[in-house]
Design a protein around this motif. Sequence first.
Motif, mmCIF file in Angstrom:
data_model
loop_
_atom_site.group_PDB
_atom_site.id
_atom_site.type_symbol
_atom_site.label_atom_id
_atom_site.label_comp_id
_atom_site.label_asym_id
_atom_site.label_seq_id
_atom_site.Cartn_x
_atom_site.Cartn_y
_atom_site.Cartn_z
ATOM 1 N N ARG A 69 0.835 -1.212 0.000
ATOM 2 C CA ARG A 69 0.000 0.000 0.000
ATOM 3 C C ARG A 69 0.868 1.260 0.000
ATOM 4 O O ARG A 69 0.575 2.239 -0.700
ATOM 5 N N LEU A 70 1.937 1.241 0.760
ATOM 6 C CA LEU A 70 2.790 2.425 0.872
ATOM 7 C C LEU A 70 3.723 2.593 -0.316
ATOM 8 O O LEU A 70 3.884 3.702 -0.834
ATOM 9 N N TRP A 71 4.329 1.492 -0.792
ATOM 10 C CA TRP A 71 5.397 1.605 -1.783
ATOM 11 C C TRP A 71 5.081 0.951 -3.128
ATOM 12 O O TRP A 71 5.898 1.021 -4.045
ATOM 13 N N GLY A 72 3.961 0.255 -3.259
ATOM 14 C CA GLY A 72 3.595 -0.337 -4.540
ATOM 15 C C GLY A 72 4.545 -1.439 -4.969
ATOM 16 O O GLY A 72 5.034 -2.229 -4.154
ATOM 17 N N GLN A 73 4.830 -1.498 -6.262
ATOM 18 C CA GLN A 73 5.643 -2.575 -6.818
ATOM 19 C C GLN A 73 7.037 -2.636 -6.211
ATOM 20 O O GLN A 73 7.637 -3.711 -6.084
ATOM 21 N N ALA A 74 7.558 -1.486 -5.798
ATOM 22 C CA ALA A 74 8.903 -1.449 -5.206
ATOM 23 C C ALA A 74 8.988 -2.338 -3.964
ATOM 24 O O ALA A 74 10.056 -2.875 -3.652
ATOM 25 N N TRP A 75 7.868 -2.504 -3.257
ATOM 26 C CA TRP A 75 7.882 -3.353 -2.068
ATOM 27 C C TRP A 75 8.289 -4.782 -2.413
ATOM 28 O O TRP A 75 9.054 -5.424 -1.686
ATOM 29 N N PHE A 76 7.774 -5.312 -3.512
ATOM 30 C CA PHE A 76 8.058 -6.691 -3.907
ATOM 31 C C PHE A 76 9.459 -6.844 -4.504
ATOM 32 O O PHE A 76 9.970 -7.955 -4.591
ATOM 33 N N GLU A 77 10.050 -5.747 -4.924
ATOM 34 C CA GLU A 77 11.352 -5.817 -5.599
ATOM 35 C C GLU A 77 12.519 -5.453 -4.687
ATOM 36 O O GLU A 77 13.620 -5.984 -4.843
#
Length: 317
Positions: A69-77
């Motif tokens: 929610r906070l960082w979007g796709q960057a969270w998974f990467e």
Amino acid sequence: MSKAFDTEITETAEAFVGPWRQPRQMLQAQTYDAHASIHDDATAQKLGFKGGTIEGPTHFSQFAPLGARLWGQAWFESGCLSAHYRAVCYEGEEVQAILSKPASGARQCAIQMVKRDGTEVLRGTASVGDPAAPTALEARLGELKPLADPVILRDVKLGQTGKRQTVRMAFDQNMGDLYPFSLRQKLAVITENSPYYSSSDNPWGRAIIPMEMLSVLFQYRSKDEPLPTKGPAVGLFADQEIRLVKGPLFVDQDYEVERKVVALSGSRRTESAWAKTRVFDKANTLVATMLLNMATMKDSYAPYQEEYRQLYGRASG
């Protein structure tokens, strides 16, 4: 493309707050060094716990929707969770994940998990990329007192490095004595599921491994080359940080891991070996790291007091 999570998140001025969840305990049948673990009811009760404890990284799943929610796709990467476990959790107890909003422009923030009665299960930091500030465990490592008068860990050396091991996680692969279940079985009961974990309907076109299961993957072959600890003795995760460097990591893909002892510390009840695991893909690119404090309980090692007197000429303080 599917949405990563359907989790109901409450947003306040200060934080993102997840729903109350009851994590499942999947390690009742776990064995290491040919004996039962802290996740076995009888073993845990002998050491003063109410029953088998839920493994720490199980809680990481509840933070994933908040990070996304906070960082979007960057969270998974390039997401990172860095946590000090403060209280054990038992199956049936409800816990809630709280992610404090970072300061403007910051890439790191505080996290906390609590029980209904306010007991703090863990605290630490969440971040993406290179947050500039130290993570919770980087800061904690800098404050540790060296281990004095080791008994269980007396043969473990700082800087000790293991050989590289190849690891893989397929959907129906039993992950061994340490983790006697498969990814598919975990996804059936995981606190926060996502279509990203089981299908190619995501930005990378392949099923990705949930952060809590990265702990399983990275530890999968750890007992093939164990540290020279004295035993049998019972250990538990006291601190853990999982950082994606070039993520996500994918189901059914080979990775190589190598572990290094980066600190030895102790408390009144435990002796701790801190290991840093580095994870590489087939191109030898660093894709993730894990820092893990495995704390071994002194009381669980039967000859502890006797060996302490033999080594140090006095009773243990």
